[in-house]
Scaffold this active site. Structure first.
Site, PDB file in Angstrom:
ATOM      1  N   SER A 141       0.801  -1.230   0.000  1.00 35.32           N
ATOM      2  CA  SER A 141       0.000   0.000   0.000  1.00 35.32           C
ATOM      3  C   SER A 141       0.830   1.275   0.000  1.00 35.32           C
ATOM      4  O   SER A 141       0.341   2.338  -0.381  1.00 35.32           O
ATOM      5  CB  SER A 141      -0.946   0.018   1.208  1.00 35.32           C
ATOM      6  OG  SER A 141      -0.230  -0.106   2.424  1.00 35.32           O
ATOM      7  N   ASP A 148      -3.531   8.088   8.102  1.00 37.91           N
ATOM      8  CA  ASP A 148      -4.438   7.198   8.822  1.00 37.91           C
ATOM      9  C   ASP A 148      -3.608   6.467   9.870  1.00 37.91           C
ATOM     10  O   ASP A 148      -2.512   6.907  10.212  1.00 37.91           O
ATOM     11  CB  ASP A 148      -5.177   6.245   7.860  1.00 37.91           C
ATOM     12  CG  ASP A 148      -4.236   5.378   7.027  1.00 37.91           C
ATOM     13  OD1 ASP A 148      -3.070   5.180   7.432  1.00 37.91           O
ATOM     14  OD2 ASP A 148      -4.652   4.885   5.963  1.00 37.91           O
ATOM     15  N   HIS A 192      -0.557   4.667   7.399  1.00 35.54           N
ATOM     16  CA  HIS A 192       0.145   5.277   6.270  1.00 35.54           C
ATOM     17  C   HIS A 192       0.477   6.743   6.516  1.00 35.54           C
ATOM     18  O   HIS A 192      -0.357   7.480   7.032  1.00 35.54           O
ATOM     19  CB  HIS A 192      -0.712   5.170   5.004  1.00 35.54           C
ATOM     20  CG  HIS A 192      -1.136   3.783   4.680  1.00 35.54           C
ATOM     21  ND1 HIS A 192      -2.390   3.302   5.022  1.00 35.54           N
ATOM     22  CD2 HIS A 192      -0.481   2.768   4.064  1.00 35.54           C
ATOM     23  CE1 HIS A 192      -2.487   2.045   4.612  1.00 35.54           C
ATOM     24  NE2 HIS A 192      -1.348   1.693   4.039  1.00 35.54           N
TER      25      HIS A 192
END
Length: 373
Positions: free
Chosen positions: A57, A348, A351
């Site tokens: 991600s 978040d 990340h």
């Protein structure tokens, strides 16, 4: 008005006009300068035709939008600062991610698109794409648990990519693109933080030393397969200080939400093995460049000295409470999402923010660019 006063007034207005003009030229010059230095001056006037990215991600620019998985972020407030604002693209941040930043650093392009984007044009392919998938890992089980694109599948997509550009521009140009492109691999955090720490499946088979051996072996196999397909400039990010991301503090850090010592130790152990594997591959394949990119120590320094880098908040993310929200839990209904994300290292609970990515990418990459050539 007396002639002398009129002359003074005219001279003053002329001076203001000159000053304004010079200021405007200076501002334009500064803008041009910043646009110029955003791309590194490459050694020996080298050029990079494309940037190709594999991973999770951190470098997924939107591939998970096009697969069936809950690991998604193609909704608000993700993308809050992307482009003109409020433009969720599937990047796990409020804006750009390292795949974009790295492509710009090498002077290729400002945005690195996801390979699965159905609107890709030939020029997009020729200058590089991201095959990364949020939730993937070196461990095949990691991708299977999250129903995302495994490294094996990412490599298969790369083979498909080679065939596509070969059909479009011929074998000679394709060979040049493949051999001279920059390859970035950024993956491994989910193996440790999720698959090993949060599920029982691998703990039955492995302790941390043997699991990190397994990860490093899988990593080496992947790099050698990539080499076999023609890649010669390969940069690999180590696992960051994963025990200090907000979600790990919440899950493993006790009532004080401290960093998870055991998770960080696992990252350190894996990184040492990863670096050793890359040294061995460099000796085995001297015509290639295997560049280890340390993300652990620069990120740790950012967390320990946030004001040095222009940050104020290091223990929680901007989205919602910042303690646990990530992916589908970070959404437009999340309460108390911050308005000042430039103060935050984390967007978040897992990340970083776009600003943190810019700082971190520079700390990790700038002094290593010469090693790719």
């Amino acid at each position: 008005m007396r002639p002398s006063l009129l002359l003074q007034k005219l001279l003053f207005q002329l001076f203001q006009a000159i000053l304004w003009c010079c200021s405007s030229i200076l501002i334009i010059a500064i803008i041009i300068l910043f646009q110029h230095v955003s791309a590194e001056n490459l050694p020996n006037n080298e050029t990079v035709p494309a940037v190709i990215v594999f991973g999770d991600s951190i470098v997924d620019s939107g591939n998970n939008n096009y697969i069936s998985t809950i690991v998604k972020c193609d909704f608000s407030p993700y993308g809050r600062d992307f482009g003109d604002g409020n433009y969720p693209t599937g990047r796990f941040s409020n804006g750009l991610v390292p795949s974009d930043i790295i492509a710009a650093r090498f002077g290729v392009k400002k945005l690195l698109p996801p390979y699965l984007d159905p609107n890709l044009q030939l020029e997009d392919l020729l200058t590089g794409v991201s095959f990364a998938s949020g939730g993937a890992g070196y461990d095949p089980l990691t991708s299977k648990l999250m129903s995302v694109i495994s490294l094996t599948e990412q490599l298969n997509m790369f083979k498909e990519y080679i065939n596509k550009i070969k059909e479009a521009v011929g074998e000679n140009r394709t060979s040049m693109i493949v051999s001279k492109s920059i390859y970035i691999i950024c993956i491994g955090s989910d193996d440790i933080a999720n698959t090993y720490v949060q599920t029982p499946f691998r703990k039955i088979q492995y302790d941390i030393p043997s699991y990190t051996d397994f990860m490093a072996s899988e990593a080496s196999n992947f790099f050698q397969e990539l080499y076999g397909l023609g890649a010669r400039r390969i940069g690999v990010f180590g696992v960051p200080v994963i025990g200090c991301v907000p979600s790990q503090r919440t899950i493993s850090g006790g009532i004080l939400r401290a960093c998870s010592y055991s998770t960080n130790q696992a990252a350190i152990l894996f990184n040492s093995k990863l670096s050793n594997q890359m040294d061995a591959l460099q000796k085995k394949f001297p015509d290639a460049r295997f560049v280890y990119l340390d993300s652990y120590n620069p990120f740790l320094d950012m967390l320990q000295n946030p004001t040095k880098y222009g940050f104020a908040e290091v223990e929680k993310g901007c989205c919602g409470t910042g303690n646990i929200e990530v992916s589908i839990l970070c959404n437009r209904y999340s309460l108390n999402t911050c308005s000042n994300d430039s103060d935050y290292i984390f967007w978040d609970s897992y990340h970083p923010t776009q600003k943190a990515y810019f700082v971190l990418s520079s700390l990790i990459l700038d002094h290593k660019i010469k090693d790719f050539f």
